[in-house]
Enzyme design. Structure first.
Site, PDB file in Angstrom:
ATOM      1  N   ASN A   1       0.196 -89.016  14.391  1.00 31.54           N
ATOM      2  CA  ASN A   1      -0.579 -88.224  15.426  1.00 31.54           C
ATOM      3  C   ASN A   1      -1.836 -88.137  16.081  1.00 31.54           C
ATOM      4  O   ASN A   1      -1.980 -88.806  15.553  1.00 31.54           O
ATOM      5  CB  ASN A   1      -0.101 -85.928  14.513  1.00 31.54           C
ATOM      6  CG  ASN A   1      -0.248 -85.108  15.421  1.00 31.54           C
ATOM      7  OD1 ASN A   1      -0.153 -85.732  17.337  1.00 31.54           O
ATOM      8  ND2 ASN A   1      -0.079 -83.892  15.609  1.00 31.54           N
TER       9      ASN A   1
ATOM     10  N   HIS B   1       6.304 -75.454  17.614  1.00 26.96           N
ATOM     11  CA  HIS B   1       6.122 -74.018  16.469  1.00 26.96           C
ATOM     12  C   HIS B   1       5.159 -73.676  15.622  1.00 26.96           C
ATOM     13  O   HIS B   1       4.281 -75.337  15.336  1.00 26.96           O
ATOM     14  CB  HIS B   1       7.436 -74.051  15.800  1.00 26.96           C
ATOM     15  CG  HIS B   1       8.908 -74.948  16.729  1.00 26.96           C
ATOM     16  ND1 HIS B   1       9.555 -73.978  16.416  1.00 26.96           N
ATOM     17  CD2 HIS B   1       9.215 -75.915  16.857  1.00 26.96           C
ATOM     18  CE1 HIS B   1      10.357 -74.429  17.385  1.00 26.96           C
ATOM     19  NE2 HIS B   1      10.407 -76.076  17.739  1.00 26.96           N
TER      20      HIS B   1
ATOM     21  N   HIS C   1       5.705 -83.408  22.972  1.00 26.72           N
ATOM     22  CA  HIS C   1       4.354 -83.578  22.429  1.00 26.72           C
ATOM     23  C   HIS C   1       5.002 -85.614  21.897  1.00 26.72           C
ATOM     24  O   HIS C   1       5.734 -86.396  21.700  1.00 26.72           O
ATOM     25  CB  HIS C   1       4.035 -83.817  21.260  1.00 26.72           C
ATOM     26  CG  HIS C   1       2.688 -84.058  19.736  1.00 26.72           C
ATOM     27  ND1 HIS C   1       1.663 -83.957  21.592  1.00 26.72           N
ATOM     28  CD2 HIS C   1       2.291 -83.688  19.322  1.00 26.72           C
ATOM     29  CE1 HIS C   1       0.854 -84.932  20.205  1.00 26.72           C
ATOM     30  NE2 HIS C   1       1.315 -84.496  19.082  1.00 26.72           N
TER      31      HIS C   1
ATOM     32  N   ASP D   1       9.491 -82.554  19.488  1.00 28.08           N
ATOM     33  CA  ASP D   1       9.612 -80.525  19.159  1.00 28.08           C
ATOM     34  C   ASP D   1       8.646 -80.381  18.569  1.00 28.08           C
ATOM     35  O   ASP D   1       8.427 -80.086  17.833  1.00 28.08           O
ATOM     36  CB  ASP D   1      10.650 -80.155  19.630  1.00 28.08           C
ATOM     37  CG  ASP D   1      10.423 -78.605  19.827  1.00 28.08           C
ATOM     38  OD1 ASP D   1       9.305 -78.250  20.274  1.00 28.08           O
ATOM     39  OD2 ASP D   1      10.856 -77.624  19.252  1.00 28.08           O
TER      40      ASP D   1
ATOM     41  N   CYS E   1      -1.116 -87.377  24.536  1.00 26.01           N
ATOM     42  CA  CYS E   1      -0.907 -87.139  23.894  1.00 26.01           C
ATOM     43  C   CYS E   1      -0.364 -88.765  23.803  1.00 26.01           C
ATOM     44  O   CYS E   1       0.052 -89.319  23.256  1.00 26.01           O
ATOM     45  CB  CYS E   1       0.384 -86.500  23.500  1.00 26.01           C
ATOM     46  SG  CYS E   1       1.483 -85.713  24.225  1.00 26.01           S
TER      47      CYS E   1
END
Length: 334
Positions: free
Chosen positions: A301, A254, A277, A251, A138
């Site tokens: 992303n 989740h 990330h 973060d 990433c």
């Protein structure tokens, strides 16, 4: 970045036992497998099906609560559907502290009246959404995204840059290929190396087993260093408005992020310190007519265009540095 975070990846682990399955979901399961081209051994299929069913229930419950006004974003089943959240975090995320050279400090422009909304995707600064695959790279995608924007700002030409070049060649700067890295380390490599190849000349393979194959004649970008942004959302806002797309770490570990689909992402459990990330802030804005409410960051992303909002996520803005979006922000200088 201050403090520094090392974005890394661990090994995939698979448990064995599987609970009772719901036969009413047979058709949905087979359709999901076909869509994502999943083939399992006999022993693994039951377990993966059970994980998928559990994730589907979480998604359905969240979306029911969304319809009741309890959440500001929707979730949806996606390619991560057969992964537990622990596996997801191990494969896609993870971090460890690492010392590294600091960049120049961003000086916030004092006399600039920044706009209420910015979207660099509409100005030609941003390449299409890419996919890092099963590789903890990433950091490389975040770094190329920021440099692609700065090169466009300088030359007026948008050229997709090579993440594989960074994965294969920046270990001397502290990166570890598919096992993680830092965007600032990537910027340092590009400066030290004197360039970065184009995506076309050095395509992405989602593996780090190859030796460095940088070709100077195929170099499509260079940088002179990098700038670290103070850990404040107002500073990040000014940087995005005046500089362009900015590399950040968040973060992202989740379940709510794993299956994010649309809306403004906010999870009260999201940490502003435990970053795992690397992504790219390409703008910011607000929903509705009141620019002081429902504010969000536009974040690119690297999990493909099928994930989230066409590969993007709207992340809550001015909510106490939610998910750490302003904790480790930086950009290359060209």
């Amino acid at each position: 970045m201050n403090p520094s975070f090392f974005l890394t990846v661990l090994c995939l682990g698979v448990a064995s036992a599987a609970p009772k399955l719901d036969p009413n979901l047979d058709a949905h399961w087979h359709q999901w497998k076909a869509t994502h081209r999943r083939l399992y051994g006999m022993n693994e299929e039951e377990w993966r099906r059970a994980v998928w069913e559990k994730n589907k229930k979480i998604i359905d419950l969240h979306n029911q609560e969304y319809s009741e006004g309890k959440h500001g974003f929707r979730m949806a089943m996606n390619a991560f559907g057969d992964m537990t959240n622990e596996e997801f975090r191990q494969v896609m995320n993870g971090f460890q502290n690492q010392k590294h050279k600091k960049g120049k400090l961003f000086h916030e422009p004092l006399l600039v009246d920044v706009p209420k909304s910015v979207d660099w995707t509409k100005k030609g600064y941003v390449t299409p959404v890419k996919n890092q695959g099963q590789c903890g790279s990433c950091w490389a995608f975040s770094a190329t995204g920021a440099l692609e924007g700065q090169m466009f700002r300088k030359t007026g030409k948008l050229v997709s840059l090579s993440e594989q070049n960074l994965v294969d060649c920046s270990r001397a700067q502290g990166n570890q290929g598919c096992n993680g890295g830092l965007m600032d380390n990537a910027f340092q490599y590009i400066k030290d190396n004197g360039g970065l190849d184009s995506e076309e000349s050095y395509p992405y393979l989602a593996t780090d087993t190859n030796s460095c194959n940088y070709k100077p004649e195929c170099s499509a970008a260079n940088d002179t260093g990098f700038v670290d942004i103070p850990q404040r959302e107002k500073a990040l806002m000014k940087a995005v408005a005046t500089v362009g797309p900015i590399s950040v770490a968040i973060d992202a570990g989740h379940t709510s992020f794993q299956f994010y689909k649309s809306g403004i992402y906010y999870d009260p459990d999201c940490s502003s310190k435990d970053l795992d990330h690397g992504v790219l802030v390409v703008g910011y804005g607000f929903e509705g007519t009141d620019s002081n409410n429902n504010k969000f960051w536009i974040v690119k992303n690297s999990w493909g265009p099928e994930w989230g909002w066409n590969g993007y996520v709207k992340m809550a803005k001015d909510q106490n540095n939610h998910c750490g979006i302003a904790t480790a922000a930086s950009y290359p200088t060209v």
